[in-house]
Write an enzyme that holds these catalytic residues in place. Structure first.
Site, mmCIF file in Angstrom:
data_model
loop_
_atom_site.group_PDB
_atom_site.id
_atom_site.type_symbol
_atom_site.label_atom_id
_atom_site.label_comp_id
_atom_site.label_asym_id
_atom_site.label_seq_id
_atom_site.Cartn_x
_atom_site.Cartn_y
_atom_site.Cartn_z
ATOM 1 N N LYS A 200 102.872 56.769 63.218
ATOM 2 C CA LYS A 200 104.253 56.270 63.153
ATOM 3 C C LYS A 200 104.365 54.830 63.638
ATOM 4 C CE LYS A 200 105.492 58.394 67.539
ATOM 5 N NZ LYS A 200 105.234 57.136 68.270
ATOM 6 N N ARG B 282 113.274 62.592 70.523
ATOM 7 C CA ARG B 282 112.226 63.613 70.577
ATOM 8 C C ARG B 282 112.760 65.003 70.881
ATOM 9 N NH1 ARG B 282 106.646 61.692 71.366
ATOM 10 N NH2 ARG B 282 106.680 59.447 71.149
ATOM 11 N N ARG C 209 91.440 57.330 70.645
ATOM 12 C CA ARG C 209 92.289 56.150 70.784
ATOM 13 C C ARG C 209 91.972 55.375 72.067
ATOM 14 N NH1 ARG C 209 98.699 56.140 69.519
ATOM 15 N NH2 ARG C 209 98.981 57.081 71.561
ATOM 16 N N ARG D 170 94.143 55.641 77.643
ATOM 17 C CA ARG D 170 95.357 55.798 78.452
ATOM 18 C C ARG D 170 95.485 57.234 78.942
ATOM 19 N NH1 ARG D 170 99.393 52.989 74.731
ATOM 20 N NH2 ARG D 170 99.901 55.145 74.271
ATOM 21 N N ARG E 82 101.031 67.536 75.002
ATOM 22 C CA ARG E 82 101.979 66.841 74.121
ATOM 23 C C ARG E 82 102.263 67.660 72.860
ATOM 24 N NH1 ARG E 82 99.372 61.025 73.560
ATOM 25 N NH2 ARG E 82 101.056 60.625 72.098
#
Ligand SMILES: [Zn+2]
Length: 204
Positions: A3, A79, A118, A151, A162
């Site tokens: 996104k 969200r 990532r 991260r 998540r």
């Protein structure tokens, strides 16, 4: 998934401003504001930041002349249905209507494999991906030579947390916007350029 990339492409294409709750949080965190510090404690645990914190930060941005003039793309927000309702209230007060809500959809396995590879630059925040967007030199940012790190919110246990939060809290948002007739569902497993063609074609 993807996104952030799509939002950036849409910003280039339409000249709108990108409002990402993550970026806004990180900015507030960097500036050491009380809201920012509060948001960080939740993000580090892979949990949703409480609505009053998020809405407070968003509303501040939506009221600016820059947003009025250029329009905006919300990235990663709302969200939850509660946030969507609060956003509707805030937008109504400002006399703004959402044109489209885009849902970029991929299977869970794809989410985990993309997110777990990532890396973020510790200096400039640039995002890399070991498979699809590796840095030229391992562990070093192409742009600023900063050190690349995983991260806290991209660690495997945080990713699983998540996904759970997403299924419980964010999935109903899709139904909320479908009922309003503004939802655009897009298959997100292909090439980012192809996905962008589909989205931008529907937004003309
Ligand atoms: Zn960098």
């Amino acid at each position: 998934v993807g996104k952030g990339t799509q939002a950036a492409l849409l910003v280039d294409h339409f000249g709108a401003r990108q409002l990402s709750s993550g970026d806004i949080f990180r900015k507030e965190i960097c500036e050491g504001t009380e809201l920012g510090c509060l948001a960080k404690t939740y993000m580090d645990r892979g949990e949703l930041v409480p609505n009053e914190v998020t809405i407070g930060m968003m509303a501040k941005r939506l009221e600016t002349d820059d947003i009025r003039e250029h329009g905006f793309i919300l990235d990663g927000f709302p969200r939850s249905v509660e946030q969507a309702v609060a956003l509707d209230d805030a937008l109504e007060k400002l006399g703004i209507q959402l044109a489209k809500v885009v849902s970029i959809e991929v299977p869970d396995e794809v989410v985990v494999s993309r997110l777990s590879g990532r890396l973020s630059c510790s200096q400039c925040g640039e995002i890399y991906q070991v498979q699809s967007k590796p840095p030229k030199a391992e562990g070093v940012c192409d742009k600023c030579s900063g050190v690349l790190v995983t991260r806290a919110d991209d660690a495997p246990e945080t990713i699983r947390a998540r996904l759970k939060v997403f299924a419980d809290t964010t999935l109903p948002v899709i139904g909320y916007y479908a009922d309003k007739g503004v939802l655009l569902r897009v298959d997100g497993s292909g090439d980012p350029t192809e996905i962008f063609k589909v989205i931008s074609g529907k937004l003309q």
